[in-house]
Each structure stands twice: as C-alpha cells, then as structure tokens.
Design an enzyme around this catalytic site. Sequence first.
Site, PDB file in Angstrom:
ATOM      1  N   LYS A  15       0.854  -1.197   0.000  1.00  0.00           N
ATOM      2  CA  LYS A  15       0.000   0.000   0.000  1.00  0.00           C
ATOM      3  C   LYS A  15       0.888   1.244   0.000  1.00  0.00           C
ATOM      4  CE  LYS A  15      -3.956   2.008   2.507  1.00  0.00           C
ATOM      5  NZ  LYS A  15      -4.829   1.873   3.704  1.00  0.00           N
ATOM      6  N   SER A  23      -9.780   1.731   2.703  1.00  0.00           N
ATOM      7  CA  SER A  23      -8.908   2.485   1.829  1.00  0.00           C
ATOM      8  C   SER A  23      -7.841   1.643   1.133  1.00  0.00           C
ATOM      9  CB  SER A  23      -8.207   3.572   2.646  1.00  0.00           C
ATOM     10  OG  SER A  23      -7.342   2.979   3.601  1.00  0.00           O
ATOM     11  N   SER A  73      -9.927  -0.413   7.090  1.00  0.00           N
ATOM     12  CA  SER A  73      -9.351  -0.294   5.754  1.00  0.00           C
ATOM     13  C   SER A  73      -8.599  -1.523   5.246  1.00  0.00           C
ATOM     14  CB  SER A  73      -8.418   0.918   5.696  1.00  0.00           C
ATOM     15  OG  SER A  73      -9.171   2.099   5.589  1.00  0.00           O
TER      16      SER A  73
END
Lengths: 99, 496, 497
Positions: B79, B154, B178
């Site tokens: 990420k 997210s 997330s």
Amino acid sequence: MSTISRDEVAHIARLARLAVTEEELDVFAGQLDVILTSVQRVGEVAADEIPPTSHVVPLTNVLRPDEPGECLAPGDVLRSAPAAEQNRFRVPRILDEEA
Amino acid sequence: MQPITMTAAQIADAVAQGQISAREVAQAHFDQIASVDTELNAFLTLDTEGALAAADAIDSARADGEKLPALAGVPLALKDIIVTKDVETTAASKILKGWVPPYDATIVRKMRAAGIVVLGKTNLDEFAMGSSTENSAFGATRNPWDRTRTPGGSSGGSSAAVAGYEAPLAIGTDTGGSIRQPAAVTGIVGHKPTYGAVSRYGLIAFSSSLDQAGPFGRTVLDAALLHEAIAGHDPADSTSLTAPAPDVVAAAREGADADLTGLTVGVVTELGGAGYEAGVSAAVAATIAQLSNAGAKVVEISCPSFDYALGAYYLIAPSEASSNLAKFDAVRFGLRVGDNGVASLEEVMSQTRDAGFGAEVKRRIILGTYALSSGYYDAYYGQAQKVRTLISRDFSKAFEQCDVLVSPTSPTVAFPLGERVDDPMAMYAADLCTLPASLAGTPAISVPCGLSEGLPVGLQVMAPAFADDRCYRVAAAVETLTTAALGKPLLAHSTF
Amino acid sequence: MTVAHAPSYESAMSSYEPVIGLETHVELGTRTKMFCGCPTEFGAEPNTQICPVCLGLPGALPVANAAAIEATIRIGLALNCEIASWSRFARKNYFYPDMPKNFQTSQYDEPLCVNGYLDVVLDGETVRVEIERVHLEEDTGKSLHVGGSTGRIHGATHSLVDYNRAGIPLVEIVTKPVAGAGANAPQVAKAYVTELRDVIRALGVSDVRMEQGSMRCDVNTSLNRPGAQWGTRTETKNVNSLRSVERAVHSEIIRQAGLLDAGERIIQETRHFHEDTGQTTSGRSKEEATDYRYFPEPDLVPLAPDAAWVESLKATIPEPPSVRIRRLQEAWGLTDHEMSSIVNAGAVELITATVESGATVEAARKWWLGELARRANAQDVELEQLSITPAHVAELQALVDAGRINDKLARQALEGVLAGEGSPEQVVAARGLEVVSDSGALGAAVDAAIADNPDIAAKIRDGKLAAAGALVGAVMKSTKGQADAKTVRELILSKLS
Ligand SMILES: [Zn+2]
C-alpha cells in the site's frame, strides 16, 4: 439544528491553512453539519466518571538511551525540498511572528 | 501450476526447493499486472527493477546453497502509504506526488529480511481516508469481481491486486476497517493486528492511535505467514508492543481442520439486522450455523456502546489527522503552489494545501480542527475518548463469555463506483462493523464466508488484545467450511 | 495609538504595583535530541544533524530520550516541585516553518513537575518565587531572514530554515505570578533568573548560556493600582541576558505606566525586547490568539515515574546554590557585603574554581572583581564570557607570588590571555615579560645606572637614601619594566653602602 456555520468553517479552514474556495465552503458547511449532528450522539453515553482512552496499549515510560543514531546524508535532507539555498530550506516571506 | 495462482506458502516452498526461480515468479506477476492493471488500476508505482534484482539475489543465494528466509521469492503489493527508500511514496495524494523517501519503513525492512519481493506500491483512498479507493488522486481502483464496483477502501489497491492475482500477498493499513472491508468485498483474507503488534514506523500517519498495518492473502495461512514476517517489537515506535507475538501460523494450520469443539463464538447483536443487506446477513447466518456444526458453542452478546463507535471514530480520526497532516506545508518536501516571489509563506501554504489535498481529506482536516479547537474539545474529542473506554469495556465483558466475537465485516457487498462519493455519511457506514475493534485496539480478521448475488461476503472474527492467533484459528475453520459448502475456494467463483 | 509620555521609574512606582512572571526555556545538554538520535552540537553546518524524525518526514515517529526525562525531573526536584506520577506529552498545533511537523510536542495539562519554589536573596533578604510547573518539550529550528535591511523578519523577501536545533530537548520553567516586589521587581526578576541558572548549572544538565540561546527568558509584566485587581499583562520575549531581564521589566513598567497615566488600556500582547535600545516593541497581538488545539500525543505513551526512580534521582541533587553561598562565605571568612558583591558580579563559580586551582580567596577576589570586572564591564559582557579560565587566573597569581612577574607585567600577561595567546605562562614566555631576576644582568644594569648618575650615587653614599628612587627608575627604564623594583632598590643600596 445547525451545528456549524459557513463563517465558522471559513475560520477553521484558515486555522488549518486551507485556502478553500467559496464553492468548497458551501459544500463543506452543509456536509460538516450533517456529520457533526450525527457524531454528537457520543455525548449521550459518555458520563463524567468514565476515563478517556488516549492510548490503547498498556505501556508507560517507553524511553531510549541518550545515544547517537544515524543522521540523513546532507543530500538526502534537502533532496525533496521545493526550494533550497545555502543548505537551508528556502521559504517565501513569513508574514507574522508567531513563535 | 501457474505462478500467479499459487499461494504464498506454495511459492515459498517451490522457490526453496528450486522448482521455480524467484525471477520467474516475479516476472509472471509483472506479466499479469501488465495484462490486467490498466483495468484494475491497483498499482500506482511498479518497482520492476528493484523487484527483479531482489528476486535474482534470492536465486543466487539459493544457488550458493544458502538457507533461504521464510518467504523467499514471494511477491507482494505494498500500500502506497508505507514509506519505501528510493521508491516514490505518495499516499495517493497530489501533495506528495514525486516524493522519493530517504528511508524505509520498519515493516519494509522486515519483509526484505523475510525474502519477500515488493513488486510496487498500490492505490488507496488519499491518506487512507475512505472506504472505496475512489478518493485517490490518481483514479479509482476497480473490483476484480465486477469492474463497475469498488474494491473497498482504503486499501483497495492492495485488495484488488491480491484478488486479481497480481500478487499473492499485500500489505494494507487499517484505521477504521481499511484492511477488513476491502478484503471482504474482494473475497480475500485481511487481518488488522492488535494495535502495537506491527510497527508503525514508516507508515504515513492518518490517525496515530488507530493506524495498524496488516496482511492480505488469498488464504488464511498466507495472511498468517505475512503477519509473522511483519510483527514484532520495534524500538523506533513507542507504541510497539514488547510482548512476544502469538504463533499465528500455527493457529492458521490448527484451524484448518475445522474442529471448534470447546470454543465459544459470540454473535454481536448490534452488528446486524436492519440496515444490513439480506444476502450479507444470510451468508453470515449460514456460516455461524456451520461454526456451530463444527463444535463451537454460539451465544448472542450485546455490546451496546458499539452504536456510538461511528460517532467516536469520526471525531478521533479526523482530529488526529488534522494534526498529522499539518506537516504537508510546502516547506521540506512535496508540492508547492503559488510561490510567485510576492505571496507570503502563509498564502503559499494555504494554496498548496487546498490544491494538494482532495475533498475528503480537506473535509476531515476541517472536521478535526473544529473538534480540537478550544471550546469544543470536551464536547467532541474528550467525549469520543470516553466512548472508546466504553467500547473497550464492552469487549472485555463480551470476552468473559466467549472466545471470539463475529459479525459481518461490512453491511453490504461491494458497492458501485460513484454511488457514495457525494454522500460522506453513506460512505462512512461501510465501516460500521469494523470500527469497534479499531477503537479498542483489538485484533480482527475478515475471511470470505459466502456469496450474495455472486459477490463475496466477509465474516469478521474479533478477539481480545494480543490474541490474534484466535482470529486466524477461527478464520481458517471458516475457510475450510466455506470451501466445502461452495465446492471450491470462494475466490475461484470470481469470473475474473 | 498616541505616544504616551513616559514617566520616570520612581513616579511609575508611586502610582502602580507591578506583578511579574517568568517563563524560562532551558536547552538540555543531552548528547542527542528529545525524540531522535541526532546529535545536538552547537554551531554545526546547517541541516547536518537531521533525521526523518526531526525533519518531520511522513511516517517517522518519536521515542523519548531517557536522559532528558531524568534531567527534567532533577530540575523539578531542585526547584522543590512535586513530581507527577502520571504525565503525558501533548501536541501544540500551530503552523510555523521552523517547526517541522507544524505541531510542537510539548506538555499541556499533565506536566512532569508542579508546585515548587525557588528562594532568591536580594540585598540580604530572601524572596520566595513560586514555581507553577516544569515541563519538557522540543525546540524549533532557526530561520535566517533574507532580503530585508536588518536581517529581521519584517521586510525580508524570503527566509532560509535550518533544522539542526529542531528537536533539541527544551525544559520550560514557569513561575506563578510574583506580586509584592514593588520597585524591586526588575531586580527580583534578575535574581530569580540568576539563581535558576546557577541551580541548573549545578545540576549539570545544561550549559545555560543565555548568549548562545541555551537559556531564554520571557517576562510577563502587568501593573495595577495599589489594592486593585491585577492589570493586563504583556509577554516580553527575546530577553537574552541577565541584565536584559532586569532592563526589560524596568522599561515595560515605565511604558505601561505611561499608557495608564494617559488613560489608555494595556493590550495583552507579545512584545520583543531590543538589547540595543533597552526598549520593547509590539509583536503579535494575543487577541487573534492562536488556538493551539492541544491533545495527548498519540505517538508517545504516558510517563509514570515511580517513587523509586524519583528517589534515586533525588539522591543526585546537589546542595542548593544559595545554601552553598552561605557555606562558602563562612569558609572564605567574608562579610555579607563582600560576599554579595561576588554574587552580584556573577563570580561565585569563577572564584570557587580559582581557589580550587590554588589561588587564595583574596587573590581570586582581587582579579575577578577588579581588573577582570572592569574589562567585562567595558565590553558589556558577563564575567564568564571573558576568554580566561579560573585556572589561568590562579596561574597568573602564582607567577606574581613567585616574583617572576610584577603587577604591571601581570596585567600585560592578562591582556595576552584574553587575546587568546595562551596560558599566562605561555604569554609571559612569548611576550618576554618575565622579571629580570638574573643577578648578573640586573647587577650590570645597576652598575650602569650608578655610573651614569654619579651625583645621585654620591648622595646615596652620603646617606640620603630617598635619592635611590631616581636610580631605581633608571634601572626600570633600562630593563623595560621587567625588574622587581624592591630587588633593584636593595641592590643599589647594598652597592652604595
Ligand atoms: Zn533527528
């Protein structure tokens, strides 16, 4: 019930250094009002005698010995700077003496 | 077997035994990325050169007869909120575009030590603020199951990459759900560790008291293997736990036999019912029935303060974010706008921040600034922290009666792109089930448990702090039971 | 605003009573910064003592320096504070370019030390200054303002920021309001800061050099009519020497009295002190007061010093300087007046060290309060800023006592030391200052003087011993002063007897 006014949003945006546009102000003021109205429920349950939780980990006194570690190479310090001069970060003129 | 359909455990084995080279594995994944990522948009940056070099190093170490580390040669999608030395790190924000960090996050160092090959950086909601990955400054990511839907957020770039066979493993970060919610809506496994179990050093902070990095995998065992590689004490993070991490890999293996005799599973009353999609509720109910069949005792448990989790979260997270994001100020790194030689620093800072941050980030900065400002602190931030205490107490009481708590991971399956972008409250509702464990700092996993109209549904398994192993054990049982019920692994039902 | 007529200090004091308060920042002398392992050397090249933490790079996290925590607790103990059993850091949020994260990690409602006091002696009387709190925070970087005429922020076209200082541990010591000092308020302020400096120096936790900025003072001042409520206070920043503390309070009292006399109100504001004029000028008005949005720092866990830890630190607290003064006074056998002139000159440590280096108390006092005080005064610096050490002074006196130099030569040697030419011994050697004690050379000089002045020699032979002075003068002249006059005189008399 309106919880936050457009003027208040404008003031907060200045405090947060956000040059929001007039249109943004309108949108944010409406949305923040909805959000704040909804989150205000937290006041219903949290009585005075309940201690606040700021840290969930059961740790205290986490300290490091006073021993030097590694610094960045001088080139790495300034390599992402938007502007630099004399090995320093160059910034536009500062308006007010705040500190 | 195609390298891209292998699990991380299989790849590590095959590389260790010389059945396949780390370079072949990496190249196969880069090929898959080349063929599908124009559609998915899971990756923001590829580090082809770095990844292939790392793979080659593993291959030559093996050729030299060296003992390879546990996950040698296993590719991973990272990420883009985790800082990587010499590889651009953006947090999916225009304000950081082009920032090439001079240091590595602790977990990046740990993963390299474990032999993991980082393929590149994945898309996310800007600064991890969102539940759909539509808040990225660099375009939305699409769900491999249905490209008109979001992959959750997210960490949607990471979940899409794993579900889309672009990587067997990925790192996400979870502040309010997330990792778990994207895992649920893409049909993979995602775990949020106990707060402090995984170092936050090098994780670009959104809400410091809530942020935790964690693993994604297509199997529970894969997620456990990655968890083991990244967990552990870090002296550079003051909130890093010192207690030894539980053996999550052993727990994942133990749970796979789906014998839950002696285990008590609590079903949270407040996380279900009205407002939950029927298909989601049905899949979760069926899974709970299977857990009972597998020997678990199932009890219903009420956690009344969970109803206040959303309010507490949307005060605490924006408040901390407003402070954490103050450093993006056009002085030391990142974007600078409006520096025309006349404008003052204050004007340049304000213009830069307005131009550099997206709407959701600005909304939360304003909300958080307001909640912390004098006159409102007690009513908002102070009260929210008390709710945190109440939620922790509800968890403690619940775990006196059961070993784990379960709930849907998300009230709905993957929702269509664009559906909630203009309605913050509807977007925030996607995190209803995941917020309590975030606020209490306790571990929780999402594991695929069924389908609703052809889309994956996730079951959330929550455990007490430090007992991450319980999450993995029960999740592995769910995985076994679900695979049996569906006739094949859930992800194999994806038409992707 | 109209310019109010400035009254005299005396007339101001006849109408108003001052209340002062002091906020003192002390940079700790730890090896590394507060929250990272970067070194803290003063004067390093810009931006060389920097890491991701103190540059505020995304993702970096702080870890508190144990030595800084202990130093703060020790300062608290030395100031008779209670040490909190639970203390947290908080974020103080405001935007400023010399602050890398745009928040300062500080302490807010849970400081490490509270409720202490410091006794200061002023003209033989003890004044107790109460301490509200002692807390720990991090220092900011430094900005260079470019393009303006004065190097000041006003009128500059841009600024250049160096973050070497950012993150150095900074202890803030805040007094409670000090009322009742009357016309002595400026002296009380100075005496307090002096005593505080001595206490901290005795602890060995900071070099407390005001001129280098490792000790900085903000002075709050307000005036009220006798018996009335306290007035609106101003906060004077940039007070960078002990003398300035006194001057800042003095000038702010006069300024405020002038405004009040003219019927104007005092604005609550920050003011800046200017060393050159001794005046204060207006800074930012607190009416647009920044909302600091304090909240507990989530990246740092609480501090919970237990009793055993605090006790072990208590055992390291040295004798309070004021107690020590009394002890030294007795040991040195000085009167109150003699001792207080040493204290007022800021020479206690210097004289102690000089005595420890072997000089007598008398000699040490003579040098530090005499010749050296005169030079410090002329240069407008503190005694300790002179480039001479107590060991040098002791060495200089030893040379005099051994008869190797006389008083006049000693002053020349002193000049050499102050000019950085080395130790007194080295200066004497390099400048060739030693008294001519070689009896051969001196004898020859005396013989020459006698031969050159037969009339005078005759008078001396006749018993007019007073005439010897003229011959001594001649010898001193021919030896360029490098002879001991007493020895020369004895030599002349013996040769002519
Ligand atoms: Zn540093």
